[in-house]
Design an enzyme around this catalytic site. Sequence first.
Site, mmCIF file in Angstrom:
data_model
loop_
_atom_site.group_PDB
_atom_site.id
_atom_site.type_symbol
_atom_site.label_atom_id
_atom_site.label_comp_id
_atom_site.label_asym_id
_atom_site.label_seq_id
_atom_site.Cartn_x
_atom_site.Cartn_y
_atom_site.Cartn_z
ATOM 1 N N HIS A 160 60.147 41.502 37.011
ATOM 2 C CA HIS A 160 59.412 40.522 37.320
ATOM 3 C C HIS A 160 58.521 40.256 35.936
ATOM 4 O O HIS A 160 57.886 38.776 35.791
ATOM 5 C CB HIS A 160 58.306 40.779 38.258
ATOM 6 C CG HIS A 160 57.147 40.035 38.728
ATOM 7 N ND1 HIS A 160 57.350 38.944 39.398
ATOM 8 C CD2 HIS A 160 55.897 40.213 38.648
ATOM 9 C CE1 HIS A 160 56.349 38.296 39.821
ATOM 10 N NE2 HIS A 160 55.476 39.143 39.460
ATOM 11 N N GLU A 205 65.947 39.363 40.511
ATOM 12 C CA GLU A 205 64.793 39.955 41.404
ATOM 13 C C GLU A 205 65.156 39.617 42.849
ATOM 14 O O GLU A 205 64.849 40.812 43.557
ATOM 15 C CB GLU A 205 63.471 38.946 41.253
ATOM 16 C CG GLU A 205 62.460 39.520 40.165
ATOM 17 C CD GLU A 205 61.403 38.836 39.943
ATOM 18 O OE1 GLU A 205 60.286 39.408 39.843
ATOM 19 O OE2 GLU A 205 61.102 37.683 40.291
ATOM 20 N N ASN A 213 84.431 55.589 18.751
ATOM 21 C CA ASN A 213 85.562 56.300 18.409
ATOM 22 C C ASN A 213 85.893 57.530 19.275
ATOM 23 O O ASN A 213 87.042 57.976 19.595
ATOM 24 C CB ASN A 213 85.546 56.948 16.963
ATOM 25 C CG ASN A 213 86.363 57.477 16.338
ATOM 26 O OD1 ASN A 213 87.663 56.940 15.885
ATOM 27 N ND2 ASN A 213 86.432 58.507 16.035
#
Length: 659
Positions: free
Chosen positions: A46, A68, A396
């Site tokens: 928000h 939201e 890796n």
Amino acid sequence: MDMNQYLEVFIEESREHLQNVNDQLMRFEKNTDDLGYVNEIFRSAHTLKGMSATMGFDDLAQLTHKMENVLDAVRNHQLDVHTEVLDALFESVDALEIMVQSISEGGDGQLDVKLLVQKLQRIVAEEPVAQHAASSIEYDELVQTLLSQTADQGFNAFEITVQLERTCLLKAARAYMVFDVLEQAGDVIKSAPTVQDIEQEKFESSFSVILVTNESQEKLQASIMEVSEVESVNIAAVPVKKETEVEELVSAEVAAAIQEVTVSAPSKSPVEEKRTPSNNKTIRVNIDRLDSLMNLFEELVIDRGRLEQISKELNNSELDETVERMSRISGDLQTIILNMRMVPVETVFNRFPRMVRQLSKDLGKQIELQIVGADTELDRTVIDEIGDPLVHLLRNAVDHGIEMPQARLENGKNEKGTIRLKAYHSGNHVFIDLEDDGAGINREKVLQKALDRGIIDGKTAETLTDKQVYELIFASGFSTAEQISDVSGRGVGLDVVKNTIESLGGSVTIDSNEGYGSRFSIQLPLTLSIISALLVQMSEERYALPLSSIIETAIVQPKEIMHVHGQKVIDFRGAIIPLIDLKELFTVPNSVQGDHYSVVIVKKGEKTAGLIVDSFIGQQEIVLKSLGHYLPGVFAISGATILGDGQVALIIDCNALIK
């Protein structure tokens, strides 16, 4: 208004909010019953939406607004949390990070997020509970009394339901404008949700109010519809009871309410306590300014050492006193400056759980990332550089190290692999260890690849130890991947890791046990500037030993020295520790051994050793200077410093001497 002056603050705060959203999403994924995480995510999203809309970054604000909607449905138990919901939210965060990065690089922050927005809209559309109906208003006795009193005075009472457009970004602002129109027309008796919830946007797209007014229904409708982003207005007259019908009930309820308020008045509510303003006294400072401050202070430290030298030579009490006071003040100043530059490695580690989650999902593996020592602090300059090397090592480990779940089960392991990222201090260095319980490094496979690529020849291959074989994977372009993928296998990564770490004055080593896992250990200097050191003399040469690596100093008689397998050792507080003669190690000329040994006991983690020198000079603050490109890779020498008399002393890397 010129928004450019706020751009840097916007970028920094946006990154902080996105990092918080990432962290809370990772925690929520592990415990979807705890909606506290959702509330925290919603608050950050928000805030980010409001900042983006204010700064004019519409794509960013629009996508955050759609996030939201999903989060609000989750926290109101109107949407079941499943993998698709979490993946969509993670994808949204990735897109938002790309936009913020674009803005930081001078771009417009625009990104084609049409498909992502549609995905979020589809998720919200699948909510099992209808979202668009306004909350009904409860007409209690107090409200009825107020309405009956106003009716006796000739006022009209209306229940007004306002529906905002679904695309409205700043719902609280639009609601405020509606309330402003209503309060000019009359008095708002009650609202649903409450005014506080509306201010905090704790509602979907509609709200209801009871209004007492002299205005007509048609005029109210027209006035409210003039507010931008209002989709519809429904106004209904409120049936009002006569005042006498509710008078007795109300008097009793009012008395009870007054009594409750009187009793509870002295104590503050939790909300009021939370609203107490915090005395936050932090400011943002450009790192370049700290660099300039550090450079100037380094010169001051060198001059301070020179003053201390002159003071000793002149033997003037007043000068001694002044220099001593200046040394104390500059010492305090040095501590403050160094602490200003120290940053927890957590700022780098925070992004890794999200990355490992996505990689493990893409590869079909189950991996748990454990982070230890995230509060370990490093110089900001080092922090800025170690992110990419750690990303390479993690990718890796995920791709090459951890096996597929079925293969792990066949080898008697848990199907979920573990990667452990650990940071800790040791002397004047910080160590970052990356361990996995995967397949380890296949010595023969590495050797064969090195031979095929011409990195070594057959004769050399026969003489290499395991550790030397493992070091081959740092060669440029080296890869053992059978297939090229987005994760690894392009021959880029580990050579970059080694070059970057060494450019910071650090080192990286590998230890592996085939079938059980591997460990990459990165050693980094705690700071790249000023350290406390013990100056020692060897023949005509002076050396500096970082004080943080030293346990204590000792005088050892020749008869106390023992020999084990050709190595000099001594009994140090009940433990046998090896001795290293630095004069032999560095081939110091004109070296003559006295009737005793001056020994500096140093440590690296749990290991200790004794360093033999000619004599101890004393403790001093020194400025660490790099040896540059002229003397790269000198064994056990981490740099040099300029002493008070202008002479150069080499700084010994104690960690390199202890294996």
